[in-house]
Design a protein around this motif. Structure first.
Motif, PDB file in Angstrom:
ATOM      1  N   ALA A  58       0.813  -1.221   0.000  1.00 41.28           N
ATOM      2  CA  ALA A  58       0.000   0.000   0.000  1.00 41.28           C
ATOM      3  C   ALA A  58       0.843   1.266   0.000  1.00 41.28           C
ATOM      4  O   ALA A  58       0.745   2.091   0.922  1.00 41.28           O
ATOM      5  CB  ALA A  58      -0.969   0.000   1.174  1.00 41.28           C
ATOM      6  N   PRO A  59       1.682   1.460  -1.011  1.00 41.56           N
ATOM      7  CA  PRO A  59       2.524   2.658  -1.041  1.00 41.56           C
ATOM      8  C   PRO A  59       1.745   3.957  -1.130  1.00 41.56           C
ATOM      9  O   PRO A  59       2.296   5.024  -0.857  1.00 41.56           O
ATOM     10  CB  PRO A  59       3.400   2.442  -2.282  1.00 41.56           C
ATOM     11  CG  PRO A  59       2.652   1.472  -3.127  1.00 41.56           C
ATOM     12  CD  PRO A  59       1.924   0.587  -2.173  1.00 41.56           C
ATOM     13  N   SER A  60       0.475   3.890  -1.509  1.00 40.96           N
ATOM     14  CA  SER A  60      -0.330   5.117  -1.571  1.00 40.96           C
ATOM     15  C   SER A  60      -0.704   5.622  -0.185  1.00 40.96           C
ATOM     16  O   SER A  60      -1.171   6.751  -0.051  1.00 40.96           O
ATOM     17  CB  SER A  60      -1.599   4.868  -2.390  1.00 40.96           C
ATOM     18  OG  SER A  60      -2.419   3.902  -1.753  1.00 40.96           O
ATOM     19  N   LEU A  61      -0.518   4.798   0.839  1.00 42.39           N
ATOM     20  CA  LEU A  61      -0.861   5.192   2.203  1.00 42.39           C
ATOM     21  C   LEU A  61       0.412   5.597   2.943  1.00 42.39           C
ATOM     22  O   LEU A  61       1.353   4.812   3.058  1.00 42.39           O
ATOM     23  CB  LEU A  61      -1.546   4.044   2.947  1.00 42.39           C
ATOM     24  CG  LEU A  61      -2.829   3.516   2.292  1.00 42.39           C
ATOM     25  CD1 LEU A  61      -3.409   2.385   3.115  1.00 42.39           C
ATOM     26  CD2 LEU A  61      -3.849   4.621   2.102  1.00 42.39           C
ATOM     27  N   SER A  62       0.436   6.817   3.457  1.00 44.18           N
ATOM     28  CA  SER A  62       1.632   7.342   4.119  1.00 44.18           C
ATOM     29  C   SER A  62       1.374   7.569   5.602  1.00 44.18           C
ATOM     30  O   SER A  62       0.232   7.496   6.072  1.00 44.18           O
ATOM     31  CB  SER A  62       2.069   8.645   3.455  1.00 44.18           C
ATOM     32  OG  SER A  62       1.060   9.634   3.607  1.00 44.18           O
ATOM     33  N   GLN A  63       2.445   7.844   6.325  1.00 42.13           N
ATOM     34  CA  GLN A  63       2.363   8.120   7.761  1.00 42.13           C
ATOM     35  C   GLN A  63       1.585   7.037   8.490  1.00 42.13           C
ATOM     36  O   GLN A  63       0.624   7.292   9.223  1.00 42.13           O
ATOM     37  CB  GLN A  63       1.724   9.501   8.000  1.00 42.13           C
ATOM     38  CG  GLN A  63       2.466  10.658   7.350  1.00 42.13           C
ATOM     39  CD  GLN A  63       3.900  10.777   7.839  1.00 42.13           C
ATOM     40  OE1 GLN A  63       4.159  10.734   9.030  1.00 42.13           O
ATOM     41  NE2 GLN A  63       4.841  10.924   6.913  1.00 42.13           N
ATOM     42  N   VAL A  64       2.024   5.796   8.277  1.00 37.47           N
ATOM     43  CA  VAL A  64       1.370   4.658   8.927  1.00 37.47           C
ATOM     44  C   VAL A  64       1.697   4.670  10.419  1.00 37.47           C
ATOM     45  O   VAL A  64       2.858   4.786  10.814  1.00 37.47           O
ATOM     46  CB  VAL A  64       1.809   3.334   8.283  1.00 37.47           C
ATOM     47  CG1 VAL A  64       1.168   2.154   9.006  1.00 37.47           C
ATOM     48  CG2 VAL A  64       1.437   3.320   6.800  1.00 37.47           C
ATOM     49  N   VAL A  65       0.687   4.544  11.242  1.00 34.46           N
ATOM     50  CA  VAL A  65       0.831   4.603  12.692  1.00 34.46           C
ATOM     51  C   VAL A  65       0.900   3.208  13.298  1.00 34.46           C
ATOM     52  O   VAL A  65       1.695   2.928  14.193  1.00 34.46           O
ATOM     53  CB  VAL A  65      -0.333   5.396  13.314  1.00 34.46           C
ATOM     54  CG1 VAL A  65      -0.286   5.341  14.836  1.00 34.46           C
ATOM     55  CG2 VAL A  65      -0.316   6.835  12.820  1.00 34.46           C
ATOM     56  N   ASP A  66       0.064   2.302  12.834  1.00 36.89           N
ATOM     57  CA  ASP A  66      -0.026   0.977  13.436  1.00 36.89           C
ATOM     58  C   ASP A  66      -0.609   0.011  12.424  1.00 36.89           C
ATOM     59  O   ASP A  66      -1.221   0.423  11.420  1.00 36.89           O
ATOM     60  CB  ASP A  66      -0.891   1.022  14.695  1.00 36.89           C
ATOM     61  CG  ASP A  66      -0.672  -0.173  15.604  1.00 36.89           C
ATOM     62  OD1 ASP A  66       0.258  -0.962  15.329  1.00 36.89           O
ATOM     63  OD2 ASP A  66      -1.413  -0.323  16.577  1.00 36.89           O
ATOM     64  N   VAL A  67      -0.463  -1.292  12.673  1.00 38.60           N
ATOM     65  CA  VAL A  67      -0.989  -2.310  11.768  1.00 38.60           C
ATOM     66  C   VAL A  67      -1.402  -3.529  12.576  1.00 38.60           C
ATOM     67  O   VAL A  67      -0.863  -3.794  13.666  1.00 38.60           O
ATOM     68  CB  VAL A  67       0.061  -2.696  10.698  1.00 38.60           C
ATOM     69  CG1 VAL A  67       1.272  -3.376  11.327  1.00 38.60           C
ATOM     70  CG2 VAL A  67      -0.554  -3.590   9.621  1.00 38.60           C
ATOM     71  N   ALA A  68      -2.383  -4.264  12.059  1.00 38.27           N
ATOM     72  CA  ALA A  68      -2.872  -5.481  12.693  1.00 38.27           C
ATOM     73  C   ALA A  68      -3.291  -6.461  11.601  1.00 38.27           C
ATOM     74  O   ALA A  68      -3.584  -6.059  10.472  1.00 38.27           O
ATOM     75  CB  ALA A  68      -4.051  -5.165  13.604  1.00 38.27           C
ATOM     76  N   TRP A  69      -3.339  -7.745  11.948  1.00 40.21           N
ATOM     77  CA  TRP A  69      -3.800  -8.778  11.019  1.00 40.21           C
ATOM     78  C   TRP A  69      -5.273  -9.054  11.300  1.00 40.21           C
ATOM     79  O   TRP A  69      -5.615  -9.632  12.323  1.00 40.21           O
ATOM     80  CB  TRP A  69      -2.988 -10.049  11.189  1.00 40.21           C
ATOM     81  CG  TRP A  69      -1.575  -9.903  10.720  1.00 40.21           C
ATOM     82  CD1 TRP A  69      -0.516  -9.452  11.446  1.00 40.21           C
ATOM     83  CD2 TRP A  69      -1.074 -10.196   9.412  1.00 40.21           C
ATOM     84  NE1 TRP A  69       0.627  -9.438  10.671  1.00 40.21           N
ATOM     85  CE2 TRP A  69       0.315  -9.888   9.423  1.00 40.21           C
ATOM     86  CE3 TRP A  69      -1.649 -10.684   8.240  1.00 40.21           C
ATOM     87  CZ2 TRP A  69       1.132 -10.065   8.296  1.00 40.21           C
ATOM     88  CZ3 TRP A  69      -0.846 -10.860   7.120  1.00 40.21           C
ATOM     89  CH2 TRP A  69       0.514 -10.561   7.151  1.00 40.21           C
TER      90      TRP A  69
END
Length: 569
Positions: free
Chosen positions: A470-481
């Protein structure tokens, strides 16, 4: 195991029922080959060239004609010169582009097509993101009689995103995690039609995608289909050859692999044959279902896997009650936590982090019992666990990934590509333990990456290749499955400069905004697990996603204060 936020309301709702669609907006991507096509037309078939069509209209018509399920794309060939029509191959790949493309005649007389590049699907139906944002290609046209025709079409298909969405389905090909406990999905994109079951099993026979292969086993390796898969009286029949019919763990594994793979095709019952004879496994019926092989479920969840969170250094469950033992009493001043479950679904091991002026410490111990220090560092990320191994992973100092087996010494995980990408701030293992999602703060800010866990026979563990998702999404804060093949992440909304939850496939497919309806403020952390309603922390309180909106944990009551939600794995 802990994660960070959810995708758009409609999207998350879609995720919860397991649908797969194509994005309305997405990062650039290319598709390099179409999977095998059905003999049956699917949807709307394209039209032949009109008389007197301009060069631009001919090129546009050729691209529209890629959206056909008919073998050899005969209508598309009508847009080509006779020589090009004979030599052009439609089986070398698909390039997916945005529907808002341009086709403009250049000064040299060619027609240049320019578009956002969405992605690639290779001959085995494997989707990959393009390393370029823009697609640009010039088409040379010649007069054939009085009509313009394309003389130099690129091999493969150039297809608009909505057409690809209409014609192709995302389906999981399954492989086995190294422990033999869970099936691991490897998404494939196949054209709709009756040939899908056969095509999907053939993809498994070919093996896992390059990105996943080092982290899984393929019970079907060496096998072949003797004939096309048939569906009769709600029973799917699969006839294999090249395998031993003698009962063995491998035979059970491949039956589970085949039965789970064929689940999407309407008939729950599957008969597996080897050289025309039904397989014979003690205690297993000749006609099998996913219930027969429920222990291999790719989305299994622990029985006691209710949501947890941290408040004032103590760990609580989503009913607002502290967990048993010192951790629930706040004895350690935990800043984050994770919990493992055993094969029966009971909670067994807790890991938690503490922070002080001298740095951070990881503590581990029995759930409900005492925790002891096992690792220290200047900084430690939120701990993460998987369902298949009793071990905890963290990022230490932003540049070192460490795994700590329960009762064993800490071990560094080799990450040869991490140093060149930036500083890792978030790490989350997939439920099956085969993949890892990592947020890395690099030159363009925090971005999301996914890697496959590689375990060598000598006990070494590595994440040899981290691929941006997802390179179109910036400033990623957190991620989960959210599931074993889909992610929830918190990222900056470029249009409104706010943090928003998104969903995206593990291969980068279809990033979608979930929405923040009901939240008191921007979300800061997310938790998710298969078959569980996602949790998020916002404004120092915990919220649950339900019926398209975020709600308090206890209906009709004020939000419970807390941060860093997580689900046991």
């Amino acid at each position: 195991m802990r994660r960070r936020l959810v995708p758009a309301l409609a999207v998350l709702a879609t995720l919860l029922v397991g649908c797969s669609t194509v994005p309305t907006s997405s990062p650039n991507v290319v598709i390099t080959q179409a999977p095998n096509r059905s003999d049956e037309p699917v949807g709307i078939e394209p039209v032949s060239p009109e008389k007197g069509a301009t060069p631009e209209e001919v090129v546009r018509g050729f691209i529209d004609a890629a959206a056909s399920s008919t073998r050899q794309h005969p209508v598309a060939r009508e847009y080509l010169t006779p020589q090009a029509a004979k030599s052009w191959s439609d089986e070398t790949g698909i390039t997916i582009i945005s529907p808002s493309y341009s086709a403009v005649t250049t000064e040299a007389g060619a027609v240049r097509v320019s578009a956002d590049w969405v992605g690639n699907v290779d001959p085995r139906g494997i989707f990959s993101l393009s390393d370029q944002e823009n697609y640009s290609r010039e088409y040379t046209l010649e007069k054939v009689g009085k009509e313009w025709r394309i003389a130099d079409p690129p091999d493969g298909l150039v297809m608009l995103l909505p057409d690809f969405s209409r014609l192709y389905d995302q389906l999981p090909a399954y492989f086995l995690d190294p422990t033999g406990q869970r099936l691991v999905p490897d998404p494939r994109y196949l054209i709709a039609g009756d040939s899908q079951p056969t095509a999907l099993i053939n993809r498994e026979l070919d093996g896992a995608s390059a990105a996943l292969a080092a982290g899984v086993k393929n019970p079907l390796e060496g096998a072949q289909l003797r004939r096309a898969i048939t569906v009769s009286s709600q029973i799917v029949t699969v006839d294999l050859t090249g395998l031993s019919p003698n009962p063995s763990p491998e035979l059970s594994e491949l039956c589970a692999q085949v039965v789970w793979t064929l689940q999407p095709f309407g008939a729950r019952s599957v008969q597996v044959l080897i050289d025309g004879e039904p397989v014979s496994i003690d205690g297993i019926p000749s006609v099998q279902t996913v219930d027969t092989w429920a222990s291999y479920s790719p989305e299994g969840a622990a029985v006691d896997a209710v949501g947890h969170y941290v408040f004032n250094g103590a760990v609580y469950t989503v009913d607002g009650k502290p967990v048993p033992g010192p951790a629930g009493a706040g004895a350690y001043g935990l800043t984050s936590a994770a919990v493992s479950a055993n094969a029966d679904g009971q909670l067994t091991t807790m890991a938690g982090t503490t922070a002080a002026a001298g740095g951070a410490t990881l503590l581990m111990g029995a759930y409900g019992g005492d925790l002891a220090p096992v690792l220290a560092g200047d900084t430690l990320s939120v701990p993460t666990v998987a369902a298949t191994r009793d071990e905890t992973w963290v990022v230490r100092g932003g540049d070192e990934i460490v795994r700590v087996p329960a009762g064993g010494p800490a071990q560094a995980v080799a990450t040869p590509t991490l140093g060149g990408l930036g500083r890792a701030t978030v790490l989350q293992l997939s439920p099956d333990g085969v993949r890892a999602a990592v947020v890395i703060d690099g030159p363009e800010g925090p971005r999301l990456y996914v890697g496959t866990v590689n375990r060598s026979p000598d006990g070494g563990v590595s994440l040899p290749d981290l691929r941006q998702v997802a390179p179109s999404l910036s400033q990623v804060v957190d991620v989960a499955w959210r599931t074993s093949s889909s992610l929830l992440l918190l990222a900056r909304d470029p249009g409104q400069a706010r943090t928003v939850p998104y969903t995206v496939g593990v291969d980068g497919w279809n990033p979608q905004d979930v929405g923040t309806a009901g939240l008191p403020n921007e979300p800061t952390a997310v938790a998710a697990a298969p078959d569980r309603q996602p949790l998020v922390s916002a404004a120092g309180s915990i919220w649950e996603f339900s019926a398209g909106t975020w709600v308090t944990l206890i209906a009709g009551q004020e939000p419970l204060p807390g941060t860093e939600p997580f689900f046991p794995m």
